[in-house]
Enzyme design. Structure first.
Site, PDB file in Angstrom:
ATOM      1  N   VAL A  66     -31.309   0.331 -14.569  1.00  0.00           N
ATOM      2  CA  VAL A  66     -31.866   1.412 -13.756  1.00  0.00           C
ATOM      3  C   VAL A  66     -32.645   0.853 -12.574  1.00  0.00           C
ATOM      4  O   VAL A  66     -32.460   1.278 -11.423  1.00  0.00           O
ATOM      5  CB  VAL A  66     -32.751   2.348 -14.606  1.00  0.00           C
ATOM      6  CG1 VAL A  66     -33.487   3.352 -13.716  1.00  0.00           C
ATOM      7  CG2 VAL A  66     -31.918   3.082 -15.643  1.00  0.00           C
ATOM      8  N   TYR A  89     -34.062 -12.387 -28.430  1.00  0.00           N
ATOM      9  CA  TYR A  89     -34.608 -11.031 -28.430  1.00  0.00           C
ATOM     10  C   TYR A  89     -34.041 -10.215 -29.598  1.00  0.00           C
ATOM     11  O   TYR A  89     -34.789  -9.638 -30.385  1.00  0.00           O
ATOM     12  CB  TYR A  89     -34.284 -10.350 -27.103  1.00  0.00           C
ATOM     13  CG  TYR A  89     -34.918  -8.988 -26.937  1.00  0.00           C
ATOM     14  CD1 TYR A  89     -36.286  -8.855 -26.707  1.00  0.00           C
ATOM     15  CD2 TYR A  89     -34.147  -7.827 -26.987  1.00  0.00           C
ATOM     16  CE1 TYR A  89     -36.871  -7.615 -26.546  1.00  0.00           C
ATOM     17  CE2 TYR A  89     -34.726  -6.579 -26.818  1.00  0.00           C
ATOM     18  CZ  TYR A  89     -36.080  -6.477 -26.609  1.00  0.00           C
ATOM     19  OH  TYR A  89     -36.661  -5.243 -26.448  1.00  0.00           O
ATOM     20  N   ASP A  90     -32.696 -10.206 -29.713  1.00  0.00           N
ATOM     21  CA  ASP A  90     -32.054  -9.377 -30.736  1.00  0.00           C
ATOM     22  C   ASP A  90     -32.489  -9.791 -32.143  1.00  0.00           C
ATOM     23  O   ASP A  90     -32.937  -8.961 -32.949  1.00  0.00           O
ATOM     24  CB  ASP A  90     -30.527  -9.502 -30.639  1.00  0.00           C
ATOM     25  CG  ASP A  90     -29.985  -9.076 -29.288  1.00  0.00           C
ATOM     26  OD1 ASP A  90     -30.781  -8.681 -28.421  1.00  0.00           O
ATOM     27  OD2 ASP A  90     -28.764  -9.154 -29.091  1.00  0.00           O
ATOM     28  N   GLN A 100     -21.059  -0.067 -25.695  1.00  0.00           N
ATOM     29  CA  GLN A 100     -21.507   1.310 -25.887  1.00  0.00           C
ATOM     30  C   GLN A 100     -22.914   1.318 -26.471  1.00  0.00           C
ATOM     31  O   GLN A 100     -23.267   0.475 -27.286  1.00  0.00           O
ATOM     32  CB  GLN A 100     -20.581   2.065 -26.848  1.00  0.00           C
ATOM     33  CG  GLN A 100     -19.210   2.363 -26.305  1.00  0.00           C
ATOM     34  CD  GLN A 100     -18.387   3.146 -27.318  1.00  0.00           C
ATOM     35  OE1 GLN A 100     -18.193   2.697 -28.448  1.00  0.00           O
ATOM     36  NE2 GLN A 100     -17.912   4.314 -26.921  1.00  0.00           N
ATOM     37  N   ARG A 101     -23.704   2.292 -26.053  1.00  0.00           N
ATOM     38  CA  ARG A 101     -25.048   2.396 -26.595  1.00  0.00           C
ATOM     39  C   ARG A 101     -25.463   3.862 -26.528  1.00  0.00           C
ATOM     40  O   ARG A 101     -25.611   4.420 -25.452  1.00  0.00           O
ATOM     41  CB  ARG A 101     -26.001   1.522 -25.776  1.00  0.00           C
ATOM     42  CG  ARG A 101     -27.387   1.346 -26.327  1.00  0.00           C
ATOM     43  CD  ARG A 101     -27.437   0.791 -27.723  1.00  0.00           C
ATOM     44  NE  ARG A 101     -26.873  -0.505 -27.947  1.00  0.00           N
ATOM     45  CZ  ARG A 101     -27.378  -1.656 -27.533  1.00  0.00           C
ATOM     46  NH1 ARG A 101     -28.466  -1.678 -26.809  1.00  0.00           N
ATOM     47  NH2 ARG A 101     -26.798  -2.777 -27.845  1.00  0.00           N
ATOM     48  N   ASP A 141     -22.831  -8.533 -23.882  1.00  0.00           N
ATOM     49  CA  ASP A 141     -23.334  -7.271 -23.333  1.00  0.00           C
ATOM     50  C   ASP A 141     -22.681  -6.121 -24.097  1.00  0.00           C
ATOM     51  O   ASP A 141     -21.462  -6.041 -24.170  1.00  0.00           O
ATOM     52  CB  ASP A 141     -22.985  -7.174 -21.847  1.00  0.00           C
ATOM     53  CG  ASP A 141     -23.746  -6.074 -21.142  1.00  0.00           C
ATOM     54  OD1 ASP A 141     -24.982  -6.174 -21.099  1.00  0.00           O
ATOM     55  OD2 ASP A 141     -23.109  -5.119 -20.650  1.00  0.00           O
ATOM     56  N   THR A 180     -21.218   2.098 -21.564  1.00  0.00           N
ATOM     57  CA  THR A 180     -22.116   3.261 -21.540  1.00  0.00           C
ATOM     58  C   THR A 180     -23.516   2.906 -22.009  1.00  0.00           C
ATOM     59  O   THR A 180     -23.726   1.959 -22.770  1.00  0.00           O
ATOM     60  CB  THR A 180     -21.591   4.400 -22.429  1.00  0.00           C
ATOM     61  OG1 THR A 180     -21.615   3.994 -23.806  1.00  0.00           O
ATOM     62  CG2 THR A 180     -20.187   4.808 -22.026  1.00  0.00           C
ATOM     63  N   ARG A 181     -24.482   3.682 -21.511  1.00  0.00           N
ATOM     64  CA  ARG A 181     -25.862   3.612 -21.954  1.00  0.00           C
ATOM     65  C   ARG A 181     -26.408   5.041 -22.031  1.00  0.00           C
ATOM     66  O   ARG A 181     -25.862   5.970 -21.444  1.00  0.00           O
ATOM     67  CB  ARG A 181     -26.728   2.799 -20.969  1.00  0.00           C
ATOM     68  CG  ARG A 181     -26.337   1.337 -20.845  1.00  0.00           C
ATOM     69  CD  ARG A 181     -26.599   0.550 -22.111  1.00  0.00           C
ATOM     70  NE  ARG A 181     -26.321  -0.868 -21.928  1.00  0.00           N
ATOM     71  CZ  ARG A 181     -25.138  -1.443 -22.151  1.00  0.00           C
ATOM     72  NH1 ARG A 181     -24.113  -0.703 -22.538  1.00  0.00           N
ATOM     73  NH2 ARG A 181     -24.985  -2.735 -21.972  1.00  0.00           N
TER      74      ARG A 181
END
Length: 315
Positions: free
Chosen positions: A192, A149-150, A280-281, A277, A214-215
């Site tokens: 989510v 994907y990336d 931070q984002r 994973d 974080t997201r």
């Protein structure tokens, strides 16, 4: 933002979460919409309300094969976006990103259509720069479980800008950060949807790692506004442009908010962090604010309220 005239617009991945919302908005703005999807992750239920619309057409098609249609604009959204789905068939995921981009760019070249690429914040990988700006090149593992994907999305961006330089195509590239809202797939494995579904079922809520990663969560209506603003901007504004909500939350904070909003008795259950994973984002959206006049308007609690109401109807 409304267009100045009606167009015939192709949306690949149009039966997916983002694609179905985009199709609806384009119809509302008076356009003809050709929705293309192979239904690998897209759901017919997402577009059922649109099927009787006189300006809506559905075509089952896989973008890894050429598509011969006549259109004025193309939104290329086709690709599984959740780790569970894109890792289930990683070779096909890479093909969808790369061959799909080649085929849609070829179509745009032939029809002289403006073309939009739904790229992703995953091009930044596990970032060393925070928040992430568009000039950051990223820190991506090229051979890991997420690489299909990336790196597929990174290669698609390369193709878009090479077609721009070599064939003078009108391109738009958006880097999408975490987005949520109604029509998310209940089993897509994204944070989510996972948290809401587990809370509504009264199950323990899975937190990977210590929950302090974080997201930044953008509500789908805000994101679609960003799509339309970017597509209707001048040809000189190609992107890539970050589209996301810069309000940053830890995964643990998200879970606690959902538990409070649902009144759930669920407890948090910690599991090992998956490989690669991101810790931070958070998007830097200065370019979107400057060039598109865009910034998100819907806060996390407000957006989660509507998203939870949707999931109550489907689980």
């Amino acid at each position: 933002m409304r267009y100045d005239r009606s167009r015939r617009i192709l949306v690949t991945g149009g039966a997916g979460f983002l694609g179905s919302h985009l199709c609806q908005r384009l119809l509302n703005d008076g356009h003809e919409v050709l929705c293309v999807d192979n239904f690998y992750t897209g759901l017919r239920s997402n577009i059922t309300p649109l099927l009787g619309h006189p300006r809506f057409e559905l075509k089952r098609h896989d973008v890894t094969f050429p598509l011969y249609v006549e259109v004025d604009e193309i939104y290329n959204l086709a690709c599984p976006a959740s780790p569970i789905h894109y890792q289930a068939d990683p070779v096909q995921t890479t093909k969808t990103n790369v061959l799909g981009a080649i085929n849609m760019l070829g179509l745009a070249k032939r029809t002289k259509a403006k073309i939009f690429q739904a790229s992703t914040s995953e091009v930044y990988g596990d970032p060393e720069v925070h928040p992430q700006t568009e000039n950051y090149w990223g820190r991506v593992n090229p051979i890991g479980f997420r690489s299909c994907y990336d790196e597929g999305k990174r290669c698609a961006e390369t193709l878009f800008f090479d077609y721009r330089r070599q064939h003078d195509l009108s391109i738009k590239v958006a880097r999408i950060f975490n987005t949520y809202g109604p029509r998310m797939h209940p089993n897509d494995g994204r944070v989510v949807s996972n948290v809401i579904v587990q809370a509504l079922r009264g199950e323990n809520i899975t937190i990977y790692g210590d929950g302090h990663q974080t997201r930044s969560f953008c509500y789908v209506d805000d994101l679609i506004d960003g799509f339309l603003n970017l597509m209707s901007s001048s040809d000189e504004i190609t992107g890539p442009i970050n589209l996301g909500n810069p309000a940053e939350f830890t995964i643990k904070e998200l879970a606690e908010i959902v538990v409070a909003l649902t009144g759930s008795s669920s407890q948090l259950e910690y599991q090992p962090l998956p490989p690669d994973d991101p810790r931070q984002r958070k998007p830097d959206i200065a370019k979107a604010e400057q060039y598109l006049g865009w910034s998100p308007k819907i806060g996390l609690r407000e957006g989660l309220h509507d998203t939870i109401a949707y999931f109550k109807t489907v689980i």
